[in-house]
Design a protein around this motif. Structure first.
Motif, PDB file in Angstrom:
ATOM      1  N   SER A  50      -2.014   8.150  -5.487  1.00 27.11           N
ATOM      2  CA  SER A  50      -1.622   7.758  -4.139  1.00 27.11           C
ATOM      3  C   SER A  50      -2.836   7.163  -3.426  1.00 27.11           C
ATOM      4  O   SER A  50      -3.967   7.601  -3.642  1.00 27.11           O
ATOM      5  CB  SER A  50      -1.100   8.956  -3.344  1.00 27.11           C
ATOM      6  N   ASN A  52      -3.175   7.033   0.057  1.00 25.17           N
ATOM      7  CA  ASN A  52      -3.522   7.789   1.257  1.00 25.17           C
ATOM      8  C   ASN A  52      -3.378   9.282   1.004  1.00 25.17           C
ATOM      9  O   ASN A  52      -2.285   9.782   0.741  1.00 25.17           O
ATOM     10  CB  ASN A  52      -2.620   7.369   2.419  1.00 25.17           C
ATOM     11  N   ARG A  53      -4.481  10.009   1.107  1.00 18.74           N
ATOM     12  CA  ARG A  53      -4.470  11.452   0.892  1.00 18.74           C
ATOM     13  C   ARG A  53      -3.881  12.115   2.124  1.00 18.74           C
ATOM     14  O   ARG A  53      -4.478  12.167   3.182  1.00 18.74           O
ATOM     15  CB  ARG A  53      -5.898  11.947   0.637  1.00 18.74           C
ATOM     16  N   ASP A 113       1.734  11.431  -7.172  1.00 19.38           N
ATOM     17  CA  ASP A 113       0.805  12.271  -6.422  1.00 19.38           C
ATOM     18  C   ASP A 113      -0.013  13.196  -7.307  1.00 19.38           C
ATOM     19  O   ASP A 113      -0.362  14.300  -6.913  1.00 19.38           O
ATOM     20  CB  ASP A 113       1.548  13.097  -5.360  1.00 19.38           C
ATOM     21  N   TRP A 116      -5.575  11.013  -6.065  1.00 20.49           N
ATOM     22  CA  TRP A 116      -5.771  10.252  -4.835  1.00 20.49           C
ATOM     23  C   TRP A 116      -6.945   9.305  -4.981  1.00 20.49           C
ATOM     24  O   TRP A 116      -7.948   9.645  -5.593  1.00 20.49           O
ATOM     25  CB  TRP A 116      -6.017  11.210  -3.668  1.00 20.49           C
ATOM     26  N   GLN A 121      -9.419   1.382  -2.843  1.00 22.90           N
ATOM     27  CA  GLN A 121      -7.967   1.207  -2.769  1.00 22.90           C
ATOM     28  C   GLN A 121      -7.537  -0.252  -2.782  1.00 22.90           C
ATOM     29  O   GLN A 121      -6.478  -0.590  -3.332  1.00 22.90           O
ATOM     30  CB  GLN A 121      -7.393   1.926  -1.537  1.00 22.90           C
ATOM     31  N   GLN A 149     -13.089  15.705  -0.368  1.00 22.53           N
ATOM     32  CA  GLN A 149     -12.610  14.322  -0.466  1.00 22.53           C
ATOM     33  C   GLN A 149     -12.922  13.548   0.814  1.00 22.53           C
ATOM     34  O   GLN A 149     -13.404  12.415   0.778  1.00 22.53           O
ATOM     35  CB  GLN A 149     -11.105  14.300  -0.722  1.00 22.53           C
TER      36      GLN A 149
END
Length: 358
Positions: A50, A52-53, A113, A116, A121, A149
């Motif tokens: 994904s 966006n965490r 998911d 991340w 990105q 993170q």
């Protein structure tokens, strides 16, 4: 190399319906953390990572929203046959490194998911959307908690330094034009003009344009010079775009010779406004209007021609510019002041000067 890529792609496709995706990997330590390095097809990894965490309430995340223009630019960059060697930094949940057939393999749950993207990105999305298939390098933490993170994301983006503008302009010269945009080619030309002017002992810019150091009083940076000159010479847009580079350099040089001839007192000041960001910006903003008027009035733009024009407003008080402040709006205001002064003394000549458009 091509055979290796095809083999990897086949292996991944076979495992797409499996419980885990598996990739040969290497591990290494940084501090107390074990990191895992591997390469994979971004189109496959997109299914399990994904961007966006999300935090617990599912309404917020620590990543910035994707810029679709940046994503598209990266996709086109890849499809043009270029390389994308930078690694993506990711965090994986419920993954593990195992020994298999004498080598280390990372096993990633084949489900959404499972991890991340902490950094990279836009490269990830651009590679996923590209028509051309490439493998991307990934560096992964396993089981990194949310706080770590976020700290990593902030640290990377806060401490990251862009390529110095002067170095970027120098590097542009090395690239063939096929790898440059119109804007980059224009910046390169503007940089070349500035470089030539600062070497010309007869130019007002002699030894006043600096490249590798911060400008002192009476100097401007090459970056600032390029910022203001590029819009004037950009193909199809700039007022000087139809002229050769030699002619463009002469026009800019003659403009400042005229300023030096008529406003010599301000020119000689140690902190001359003409070689400060605001003053230089204001003068360059006004140049299109002065160029159009001079060309129409004298059928040329020699130093003598523009000197005659500036003499019409030789009472103009440039010292007021020292208190105008900074920023683009201040540069626009300064330039418009100068254009309006010229307009006021030429109205009887029925010549429309116009205001600066930005």
């Amino acid at each position: 190399m091509a055979k290796a890529k095809r083999a990897t792609a086949k292996r991944v496709i076979k495992r797409n319906t499996a419980t885990f995706l598996e990739f040969p990997c290497h591990t290494f330590l940084q501090g107390d953390k074990t990191l895992v390095f591997f390469s994979a097809d971004p189109k496959v990894m997109w299914q399990v990572l994904s961007i966006n965490r999300k935090v617990e309430d599912k309404n917020e995340g620590y990543q910035r929203a994707l810029s679709q223009s940046r994503v598209g630019a990266i996709s086109r960059f890849i499809d043009s046959g270029n390389y994308l060697p930078q690694s993506l930094l990711i965090s994986l949940d419920n993954s593990e490194v195992v020994e298999k057939e004498g080598q280390k393999v990372i096993k990633i749950p084949n489900s959404p998911d499972s991890g991340w993207v902490i950094d990279g990105q836009h490269r990830f999305a651009g590679a996923k959307n590209a028509k051309k298939n490439i493998l991307l390098p990934f560096i992964a933490f396993i089981g990194l908690d949310l706080i770590d993170q976020i700290q990593l994301f902030i640290s990377i983006n806060k401490e990251a330094k862009g390529v110095p503008s002067s170095l970027y302009l120098d590097l542009l010269r090395v690239l063939p034009n096929q790898y440059k945009s119109v804007a980059e080619i224009s910046k390169e030309r503007a940089s070349d003009i500035g470089t030539e002017l600062k070497k010309d002992e007869d130019s007002p810019f002699y030894a006043r344009i600096v490249v590798t150091t911060a400008p002192k009083q009476g100097e401007i940076s090459l970056t600032n010079f390029v910022r203001k000159v590029t819009p004037l010479i950009q193909p199809g847009k700039g007022i000087l775009n139809a002229f050769t580079q030699v002619e463009q350099r002469a026009i800019i040089n003659n403009y400042f010779i005229g300023i030096r001839n008529v406003f010599n007192k301000e020119y000689k000041r140690t902190d001359s406004i003409f070689f400060q960001t605001l003053g230089f910006g204001g003068l360059l903003n006004a140049l299109p209007s002065f160029f159009s008027y001079t060309l129409k009035e004298y059928s040329g733009f020699t130093a003598a021609d523009i000197t005659k024009v500036f003499k019409k407003i030789d009472y103009f008080d440039f010292s007021t510019w020292h208190s105008k402040g900074t920023g683009n709006s201040a540069e626009i205001e300064a330039g418009n002041d100068l254009v309006m002064e010229l307009t006021s003394v030429t109205e009887k000549e029925n010549i429309q000067i116009g205001s600066i458009r930005v």
